[in-house]
Write an enzyme that holds these catalytic residues in place. Sequence first.
Site, PDB file in Angstrom:
ATOM      1  N   ASP A  20       0.890  -1.149   0.000  1.00 32.59           N
ATOM      2  CA  ASP A  20       0.000   0.000   0.000  1.00 32.59           C
ATOM      3  C   ASP A  20       0.926   1.196   0.000  1.00 32.59           C
ATOM      4  O   ASP A  20       1.901   1.250   0.761  1.00 32.59           O
ATOM      5  CB  ASP A  20      -0.936   0.022   1.207  1.00 32.59           C
ATOM      6  CG  ASP A  20      -2.093   1.005   0.968  1.00 32.59           C
ATOM      7  OD1 ASP A  20      -2.539   1.120  -0.181  1.00 32.59           O
ATOM      8  OD2 ASP A  20      -2.535   1.662   1.920  1.00 32.59           O
TER       9      ASP A  20
ATOM     10  N   PHE B 285       3.380   6.670 -13.392  1.00 33.00           N
ATOM     11  CA  PHE B 285       1.925   6.687 -13.220  1.00 33.00           C
ATOM     12  C   PHE B 285       1.598   7.412 -11.921  1.00 33.00           C
ATOM     13  O   PHE B 285       2.488   7.860 -11.207  1.00 33.00           O
ATOM     14  CB  PHE B 285       1.367   5.248 -13.211  1.00 33.00           C
ATOM     15  CG  PHE B 285       1.953   4.358 -12.150  1.00 33.00           C
ATOM     16  CD1 PHE B 285       1.349   4.235 -10.907  1.00 33.00           C
ATOM     17  CD2 PHE B 285       3.130   3.651 -12.375  1.00 33.00           C
ATOM     18  CE1 PHE B 285       1.893   3.418  -9.923  1.00 33.00           C
ATOM     19  CE2 PHE B 285       3.676   2.829 -11.400  1.00 33.00           C
ATOM     20  CZ  PHE B 285       3.054   2.711 -10.169  1.00 33.00           C
ATOM     21  N   GLY B 286       0.329   7.541 -11.628  1.00 34.77           N
ATOM     22  CA  GLY B 286      -0.087   8.196 -10.383  1.00 34.77           C
ATOM     23  C   GLY B 286       0.348   9.648 -10.320  1.00 34.77           C
ATOM     24  O   GLY B 286       0.178  10.414 -11.272  1.00 34.77           O
TER      25      GLY B 286
ATOM     26  N   LYS C  26      14.007   5.446 -11.866  1.00 31.75           N
ATOM     27  CA  LYS C  26      12.920   5.410 -10.876  1.00 31.75           C
ATOM     28  C   LYS C  26      13.086   4.202  -9.951  1.00 31.75           C
ATOM     29  O   LYS C  26      12.925   4.316  -8.732  1.00 31.75           O
ATOM     30  CB  LYS C  26      11.556   5.362 -11.569  1.00 31.75           C
ATOM     31  CG  LYS C  26      10.391   5.359 -10.579  1.00 31.75           C
ATOM     32  CD  LYS C  26       9.040   5.326 -11.270  1.00 31.75           C
ATOM     33  CE  LYS C  26       7.932   5.250 -10.237  1.00 31.75           C
ATOM     34  NZ  LYS C  26       6.589   5.227 -10.823  1.00 31.75           N
TER      35      LYS C  26
ATOM     36  N   HIS D 168      10.159   5.021  -3.591  1.00 29.39           N
ATOM     37  CA  HIS D 168       9.724   4.527  -2.286  1.00 29.39           C
ATOM     38  C   HIS D 168       9.540   3.010  -2.316  1.00 29.39           C
ATOM     39  O   HIS D 168       9.856   2.307  -1.370  1.00 29.39           O
ATOM     40  CB  HIS D 168       8.419   5.210  -1.875  1.00 29.39           C
ATOM     41  CG  HIS D 168       7.335   5.158  -2.922  1.00 29.39           C
ATOM     42  ND1 HIS D 168       7.540   5.543  -4.227  1.00 29.39           N
ATOM     43  CD2 HIS D 168       6.037   4.750  -2.856  1.00 29.39           C
ATOM     44  CE1 HIS D 168       6.408   5.380  -4.915  1.00 29.39           C
ATOM     45  NE2 HIS D 168       5.502   4.897  -4.116  1.00 29.39           N
TER      46      HIS D 168
END
Length: 198
Positions: A70, A154-155, A177, A182
């Site tokens: 998540d 994305f996002g 990336k 994260h």
Amino acid sequence: MKKLMVATTNAGKVREIAAILESTGIKVTSLLDLDEKIDVEETGSTFVENAVLKAKTIAKLLQVPVLADDSGLEVDALNGEPGVYSARYAGEGKNDEANIHKVLQRLEGVSLPNRSARFKCALAVYEPEQDKTIIVEGACEGIITEKPVGSNGFGYDPIFFIGKLGRTMAQLTKEEKNSISHRADALRKLQQTWTEIS
């Protein structure tokens, strides 16, 4: 452990995780590979709670090791929002563009030095045979831009500026990336504890 089910239908996320775990020799599959649709309601109040909930629920259902994550964006000037609601910040059924628009709208008038933010990721791996859970967290610090820049990722990637690289997340190559994100941070920590469940 030879196979790992990733509890997501987000193809971008699956590609990232598969690329980072490639060196472990583990075959990554995802919910996209299943005929039936499995949906776990994310009722947790933190990224960790949601990751564990998804991993355990799906692993017990399929009886295979499951990795669930998540993750989302925390903006300091918005008191940590969108947080666990990152994927649906602009409302159910909305897309990345709508979510980005809402963040930028809420930050109108906030100067760049005060637009600090971070991408956070919680990963949980649950092994049903051993009834074992491993949890790791990762983060990536940045600043929210005033408009989207870049077309990769994305996002919220187009509005997440990384100072040390001088570019947004959406301007980075996949390799760049995967070295600083994260999710990469969390996956590196997971690899260090891999022997506990493999």
